[in-house]
Design a protein around this motif. Structure first.
Motif, short mmCIF file in Angstrom:
data_model
loop_
_atom_site.label_atom_id
_atom_site.label_comp_id
_atom_site.label_asym_id
_atom_site.label_seq_id
_atom_site.Cartn_x
_atom_site.Cartn_y
_atom_site.Cartn_z
N ARG A 1 0.78 -1.25 -0.03
CA ARG A 1 0.22 0.04 -0.01
C ARG A 1 0.82 1.26 0.02
NH1 ARG A 1 -2.84 -2.93 -1.85
NH2 ARG A 1 -4.72 -3.91 -1.04
N PRO B 1 -9.09 4.54 -0.02
CA PRO B 1 -8.06 4.49 0.62
C PRO B 1 -6.63 4.49 -0.10
CG PRO B 1 -9.53 2.80 1.44
CD PRO B 1 -9.89 3.49 0.24
N ARG B 2 -5.79 5.49 0.18
CA ARG B 2 -4.69 5.85 -0.67
C ARG B 2 -3.70 4.42 -0.71
NH1 ARG B 2 -2.19 9.81 -3.06
NH2 ARG B 2 0.03 10.08 -3.41
N THR C 1 -4.54 1.88 -2.56
CA THR C 1 -5.35 0.53 -2.78
C THR C 1 -5.95 0.41 -4.11
OG1 THR C 1 -7.50 1.51 -2.02
CG2 THR C 1 -6.15 0.62 -0.18
N ASP D 1 -6.94 3.04 9.71
CA ASP D 1 -6.38 2.94 8.41
C ASP D 1 -6.25 1.35 7.77
OD1 ASP D 1 -6.19 5.62 8.03
OD2 ASP D 1 -3.90 5.53 8.21
N SER E 1 -9.66 0.57 6.11
CA SER E 1 -10.30 1.74 5.32
C SER E 1 -10.64 0.96 4.19
CB SER E 1 -9.15 2.29 4.88
OG SER E 1 -8.04 1.71 4.21
N GLU E 2 -10.38 -0.20 3.51
CA GLU E 2 -10.95 -0.77 2.28
C GLU E 2 -12.32 -1.19 2.89
OE1 GLU E 2 -8.29 -3.19 -0.22
OE2 GLU E 2 -6.71 -2.66 0.88
#
Length: 813
Positions: free
Chosen positions: A202, A360-361, A363, A679, A682-683
């Motif tokens: 990630r 989410p950054r 992903t 976090d 987050s997905e």
């Protein structure tokens, strides 16, 4: 064309004369078409669109696969295998290897940790990308550049170095080493970031730095690289696979290794394979939402067509054939749909922007390529026309077959026998909404179950600070141990700090090291047993709130000169020594074989979720940072600080204390442990939010649909209601009549939807945690919500029906 344009102009005039009807229909369609276009833009940008590289369809990834172990291919490749593949194959124009990395940059501003990759020298030529300034690692003469060179990305060049063209050829400091910057890659080229996402990594930022990767022939000690290749123009994927099968078998015979195959996968398919199922599930879900919107508009058109019976009868009496009438009605619905589609483009633009912020950054690969382009516009227009025909067919055919004499005699009253069509359409949209509600409920319940999992530590009041010690400044274990000890000592001086510790790989931080080990007096370990091998400081367990069940934690005297000690988790202790005390037992952790000293177990601690809350808890063997046997165990450090108050308020002071130890050291991440925990889920949170949004819109559309059908039904049955009330029916009887109709449609829709959901929610099984796809409680809640919406939606029509004056109702005839 003249007749068609005439129909279009007439349709526009009709919509202008009925602005309320037009607004409701256009907004409804805009929601459905806009959401569909937004999801299609993600599917197109991530899965369908070729990479912006030269002949990107010829780029493939080479993976390895064990014939005896997991059926899934492994991405990691041995350097020796890569060099043999590169030398022996005859089907690739070029082949390159790469390995993700991070670099500490101190030139051009404050110290910063940037994402990058180490790549072989023909990497950029294989990718088919040219630099915008300077050159790449292989000069035009074909000679390789030395190892002290670096290529950077356009974004790093612009943000950190102000796009200075004179920078090419100058020295920049990475990881404490001066390197010569020889080239700048174009904007948008961030590979292998997308390849790193495909592996499950990630990355929090785009790849912007590339350094040369030097390999040793025959090195098969550690598989850490990924391999990309460019197939020759006249070679098919099957031919390349057959060739590499032969090469792999030849290498096996040469090196005496057995059991590994080579698998070739197209780059586009490889990058998107992990997210493809979710994207297509979302596309299917938004398709259901679009069908609900179409059903709603079809109901609106049916009600409007009932009011236009006299107009249709006059047209038919004047000689208009049935097909001419059908074409006019279809033209009106298509015009309406195109207007809804154009409004949907605005919804799509807004939805894409919101989704990119919510995703989410790190992903979703290729997220920078997601945009509303010409393909998305064409998709919107096709969907608009198709939906216009879809929801316009039933009203068009029903209106065109009206009996002329009956319609003329009715003098414009909306008496009709078409109520069955209204009811069928409402039942259909309730069924579609039930499927969406069931899916959203399953994901929401799964998310709640996931967030209720005990991580094994107390996340409140903890601040985490991650650093990576650059090799140039910290070449060995002695320097790294000295830094960690000094930094922890400084952290204790911060006001409000109760405990300060460190670990190399933070729980739920995305990294983990596991492997085998040896136990004294236990000759045969349980089959397949591997353990995590984190290295921690003395106060780590107290700082994290991990319970110490037996024995002690590490202390300062457990240094490099002291006897080796370890701490094990409770599950491992019970598996290795059932019915015995683990304290005093001896273990070899497995890093310095065969002369590794025995380590004595001095403590037993609780289990910790290291990788993800959804994973099974893995047993672990903790070793002291001060006794870590290999330097790579000390390179990554995550300080964990437990404070008496808000941990975020101490962040500035904690950063200052670490910078006093090393002023050039950048921070990888500074976050509270509560944020790290958030976090990590987050997905699933994003999936729940998206499906929940679809379900809410579906509920609103169902409510509007039921309200419209019942309002039309009450208007159509005004005389009947008047007769009932004249014969003695009470207001409550009329209320019950209308509500019963709403419940009948809803219950029929729920029954059909439950059948569809039972089949379709199985597609969500891979996204669920501790929840079955056929969860009765979730289905019951979805049904209850729809029944509740039906009752609320039926209130206004029911009250209106119960207020009918029987004298006025009978006089209207």
């Amino acid at each position: 064309m003249h007749t068609l344009m005439q129909d279009v102009r007439y349709a526009v005039r009709l919509l202008a004369r009925n602005p309320g009807f037009a607004a409701v229909a256009i907004v409804t369609l805009a929601l459905g078409i806009g959401a569909t276009t937004a999801i299609f833009s993600f599917v197109n940008g991530v899965v369908l669109r070729p990479f912006a590289f030269r002949d990107s369809d010829r780029l493939v990834m080479l993976l390895t696969q064990s014939r005896r172990a997991s059926p899934f291919p492994m991405r990691a490749v041995f350097p020796g295998d890569f060099l043999d593949w590169q030398r022996e194959n005859r089907v690739f124009d070029s082949m390159a290897a790469f390995q993700g990395a991070t670099f500490s940059v101190t030139t051009g501003g404050d110290p910063e940790r940037l994402l990058g990759a180490m790549v072989t020298r023909d990497f950029f030529e294989t990718m088919g990308v040219e630099p915008i300034a300077g050159r790449t690692f292989r000069s035009r003469s074909g000679e390789a550049d030395p190892s002290d060179t670096v290529v950077i990305g356009e974004r790093v060049w612009r943000r950190r170095f102000n796009a200075n063209p004179a920078l090419v050829g100058q020295r920049v400091t990475l990881d404490g080493r001066p390197l010569t910057l020889i080239g700048v890659m174009p904007a948008g080229f961030t590979f292998p970031r997308d390849g790193m996402v495909a592996t499950g990594a990630r990355p929090a930022q785009d790849v912007g730095i590339w350094t040369p990767l030097d390999l040793r022939p025959g090195d098969r000690s550690n598989a850490t690289m990924q391999v990309i290749a460019r197939i020759k123009p006249d070679v098919t994927l099957d031919q390349a696979q057959a060739e590499m099968d032969n090469v792999a078998r030849a290498i096996e015979q040469q090196v005496g290794r057995r059991g590994f195959d080579v698998r070739i996968v197209g780059l586009r398919d490889d990058v998107s394979h992990q997210v493809r199922p979710l994207l297509f599930v979302l596309l299917g879900a938004v398709g259901f939402l679009l069908l609900i919107a179409c059903t709603n508009v079809a109901n609106l058109l049916l009600g409007r067509a009932a009011a236009r019976q006299r107009e249709v009868a006059i047209r038919a009496a004047l000689g208009s054939g049935r097909w001419r009438l059908v074409r006019q009605f279809l033209t009106e619905s298509v015009v309406l749909a195109v207007m809804g589609g154009l409004a949907g483009l605005l919804v799509a633009v807004w939805s894409i922007d919101v989704a990119i912020r919510l995703i989410p950054r790190g992903t979703l690969p290729r997220i920078s390529e997601v945009q509303l382009d010409s393909q998305a516009f064409a998709f919107t227009m096709v969907v608009s026309i198709a939906t216009g025909l879809l929801f316009g067919l039933a009203p068009a055919f029903q209106s065109s077959k009206a009996d002329v004499m009956t319609a003329l005699k009715s003098a414009g009253n909306a008496q009709t026998t078409r109520s069955r069509f209204f009811n069928v359409l409402v039942v259909a949209e309730v069924a579609l909404a039930f499927v969406l509600l069931a899916g959203a409920g399953l994901l929401a319940k799964s998310f709640l179950r996931l967030t209720s999992v005990d991580p094994g530590f107390r996340p409140d009041s903890i601040l985490t600070v991650g650093v990576t010690l650059p090799e140039g400044s910290y070449p060995g274990a002695v320097e790294m141990r000295r830094f960690s000890a000094s930094a922890i000592e400084r952290l204790h001086a911060v006001p409000g700090v109760a405990y300060a510790g460190a670990i190399n790989w933070l729980p739920l931080g995305g990294n983990f090291l596991s492997g085998d080990f040896v136990v004294e007096d236990v000759p045969q370990l349980p089959r397949g047993l591997t353990v995590g091998k984190p290295a921690v400081s003395a106060e780590y367990f107290h700082a994290m709130g991990i319970p110490v069940l037996r024995g002690r934690t590490f202390v300062d005297r457990d240094d490099a000169e002291a006897p080796s000690v370890v701490i094990v988790t409770d599950t491992l202790a019970r598996r290795l020594w059932p019915g015995q005390d683990a304290l005093g037992k001896r273990i070899r952790v497995g890093f310095v074989r065969p002369n590794e000293p025995w380590s004595t177990v001095v403590g037993v601690v609780g289990e910790v979720k290291q990788m993800a809350l959804s994973d099974e808890t893995r047993p672990a063997i903790y070793m002291p940072l001060s006794q870590a046997p290999r330097s790579f165990l000390l390179r990554n450090l995550n300080f964990v600080v437990r404070t008496d108050g808000d941990p975020a308020s101490a962040a500035a002071a904690i950063r200052r204390q670490i910078r006093t130890v090393d002023s050039d050291l950048p921070f990888d991440r500074v976050d509270t442990m509560r944020q790290v925990l958030s976090d990590s889920v987050s997905e699933p949170r994003f999936r729940s939010v998206v499906f929940g949004s679809f379900a809410i819109v579906a509920l609103v559309l169902v409510a509007i649909g039921i309200l419209g059908v019942l309002a039309h039904s009450v208007t159509r049955r005004t005389r009947e209601i008047g007769v009932r009330m004249a014969l003695g029916a009470q207001r409550v009887d009329v209320l019950r009549l209308v509500v019963r109709q709403a419940l009948a449609m809803t219950i029929a829709g729920v029954a059909l939807g439950a059948i569809g959901a039972a089949a379709l929610t199985r597609l969500l099984a891979s996204f669920l945690f501790d929840v079955r796809p056929l969860d009765p409680a979730t289905f019951a809640v979805a049904a209850a919500l729809l029944v509740g919406v039906a009752l609320v939606a039926s209130y206004v029509p029911a009250r209106r029906a119960s207020s009918v004056d029987p004298v006025i109702a009978l006089r209207s005839e």
